[in-house]
Write an enzyme that holds these catalytic residues in place. Structure first.
Site, PDB file in Angstrom:
ATOM      1  N   HIS A 103       0.810  -1.168  -0.121  1.00  0.00           N
ATOM      2  CA  HIS A 103      -0.048   0.013  -0.112  1.00  0.00           C
ATOM      3  C   HIS A 103       0.868   1.266   0.057  1.00  0.00           C
ATOM      4  CE1 HIS A 103      -4.539   1.118   1.134  1.00  0.00           C
ATOM      5  NE2 HIS A 103      -4.076   1.881  -0.112  1.00  0.00           N
ATOM      6  N   ASP A 125     -10.253   0.145   3.512  1.00  0.00           N
ATOM      7  CA  ASP A 125      -9.220  -0.507   4.339  1.00  0.00           C
ATOM      8  C   ASP A 125      -9.515  -1.043   5.616  1.00  0.00           C
ATOM      9  OD1 ASP A 125      -6.656  -1.559   4.851  1.00  0.00           O
ATOM     10  OD2 ASP A 125      -5.783   0.247   4.102  1.00  0.00           O
ATOM     11  N   HIS A 127      -7.441  -1.157   7.741  1.00  0.00           N
ATOM     12  CA  HIS A 127      -6.321  -0.239   8.613  1.00  0.00           C
ATOM     13  C   HIS A 127      -6.283   1.170   8.180  1.00  0.00           C
ATOM     14  CE1 HIS A 127      -4.825  -4.449   7.954  1.00  0.00           C
ATOM     15  NE2 HIS A 127      -4.500  -4.279   9.152  1.00  0.00           N
ATOM     16  N   ASP A 129      -3.649   3.328   8.038  1.00  0.00           N
ATOM     17  CA  ASP A 129      -2.517   3.818   7.307  1.00  0.00           C
ATOM     18  C   ASP A 129      -2.125   5.264   7.633  1.00  0.00           C
ATOM     19  OD1 ASP A 129      -2.625   1.245   6.012  1.00  0.00           O
ATOM     20  OD2 ASP A 129      -3.446   1.874   4.217  1.00  0.00           O
ATOM     21  N   HIS A 142       3.797   0.703   4.309  1.00  0.00           N
ATOM     22  CA  HIS A 142       2.382   0.492   3.800  1.00  0.00           C
ATOM     23  C   HIS A 142       1.452   0.776   4.833  1.00  0.00           C
ATOM     24  CE1 HIS A 142       1.646  -3.928   5.447  1.00  0.00           C
ATOM     25  NE2 HIS A 142       2.320  -3.265   6.423  1.00  0.00           N
ATOM     26  N   GLU A 273      -2.362  -4.832  -1.967  1.00  0.00           N
ATOM     27  CA  GLU A 273      -1.824  -5.868  -1.143  1.00  0.00           C
ATOM     28  C   GLU A 273      -2.419  -7.408  -1.385  1.00  0.00           C
ATOM     29  OE1 GLU A 273      -0.090  -5.426   1.524  1.00  0.00           O
ATOM     30  OE2 GLU A 273       0.124  -3.225   1.591  1.00  0.00           O
TER      31      GLU A 273
END
Length: 301
Positions: A103, A125, A127, A129, A142, A273
């Site tokens: 990512h 996503d 997450h 990030d 990422h 990913e």
């Protein structure tokens, strides 16, 4: 819908689990060209950017601010070239579809998409990030692309990583379910909009995605869509490096992408990913092709 230009970025600098650099090949092998053709989209595939092998480089090069971030020099090299490629694609009247890789490539995609325009973004996503080199527990880039693009904390003033045209008030997360404490704090303090999986459970995917598109597309020239395949439940997308149980279902994911297509606001997109080493019979690669096609207009009927 404009023509689509496919750009592969086979990186695995941004995370520890090897194999994600084969993601672009897995997605293409999964039938991306055929799926986009079925959506009535004219495509050009320009192949993959040349990416130096991680084994040939020093992961411990440190900056900005000498924090903990691996392969930053290599990430800068790749994302700078990718940003140029994305910006040129948009200038040519096409829509860039970037195939990762990890990512961290989003730094380049957003940088190119927001180079000469105000843009919003929808981040599908598990997450956030939103780590920085001093908050990241792993040093894996990422987990940092949103913070990098926003110029958050020590990312501030890092020219190659910042995307001045990306408007924080037009940035929307959809489907969050795994956040570090520092990310949670940053999201609460910022102007971004965040929908968690609990919001999807409570409100339904239709309401959440409608709201996300409304926020992301408000008074901007287009919307960047970032699709991390770990957004989906690992039961249907096993080939990802950081799976988190409790993700969206097959139909929820398709609906979200179909609604993106109907919005007419899509300016750029990346799918990232996919790790075929961890996959089962390229199930995740094939699903990535289906979702990309839905985002570019493929419908059931």
């Amino acid at each position: 819908m404009s023509a689509v230009r496919i750009i592969g970025v086979p990186t695995d600098y941004g995370q520890d689990r090897r194999g994600v650099d084969m993601g672009p090949s897995a997605i293409r092998y999964g039938g991306l060209g055929a799926e986009l053709a079925a959506a009535g989209v004219a495509t050009t595939d320009v192949g993959d950017l040349l990416v130096p092998r991680a084994e040939e480089r020093d992961p411990d090069y440190r900056t900005p601010s000498e924090g903990n971030a691996k392969f930053l020099r290599e990430t800068e090299e790749v994302c700078t070239r990718l940003a140029d490629e994305v910006a040129n694609t948009i200038a040519d009247g096409a829509t860039p579809l970037v195939l990762g890789g990890d990512h961290s490539v989003a730094i380049g995609t957003i940088g190119g998409s927001a180079r000469d325009a105000d843009v919003g973004a929808i981040w599908f996503d598990a997450h956030g990030d939103y780590n920085t080199p001093t908050t990241s527990p792993s040093g894996n880039v990422h987990g940092m692309p949103v913070a990098a693009a926003m110029g958050y904390r020590e990312w501030d003033g890092v020219e190659w990583a910042n995307a001045p045209g990306l408007r924080e008030e037009n940035f929307v997360y959809v489907g969050l379910r795994s956040l570090d404490d520092s990310e949670r704090e940053a999201i609460h303090e910022g102007e971004m909009t965040a929908f968690t999986m609990s919001d999807i459970d409570e409100r339904g995917i239709t309401d959440v995605v409608e709201a996300a598109i409304s926020v992301a597309s408000d008074d901007v020239e287009g919307v960047h869509v970032s699709l991390d395949m770990d957004w989906l439940d690992p039961g249907i997308a096993p080939g990802v490096g950081t799976p988190v149980r409790g993700g969206v279902t097959y139909r929820e994911a398709h609906y979200a992408m179909e609604r993106v297509a109907r919005s007419g606001a899509l300016r750029s997109m990346e799918v990232v990913e996919v790790n075929p080493v961890l996959d089962e019979h390229n199930e995740t690669g094939e699903l990535a092709t289906e979702l990309a096609a839905s985002a570019f207009g493929k419908k059931i009927l």
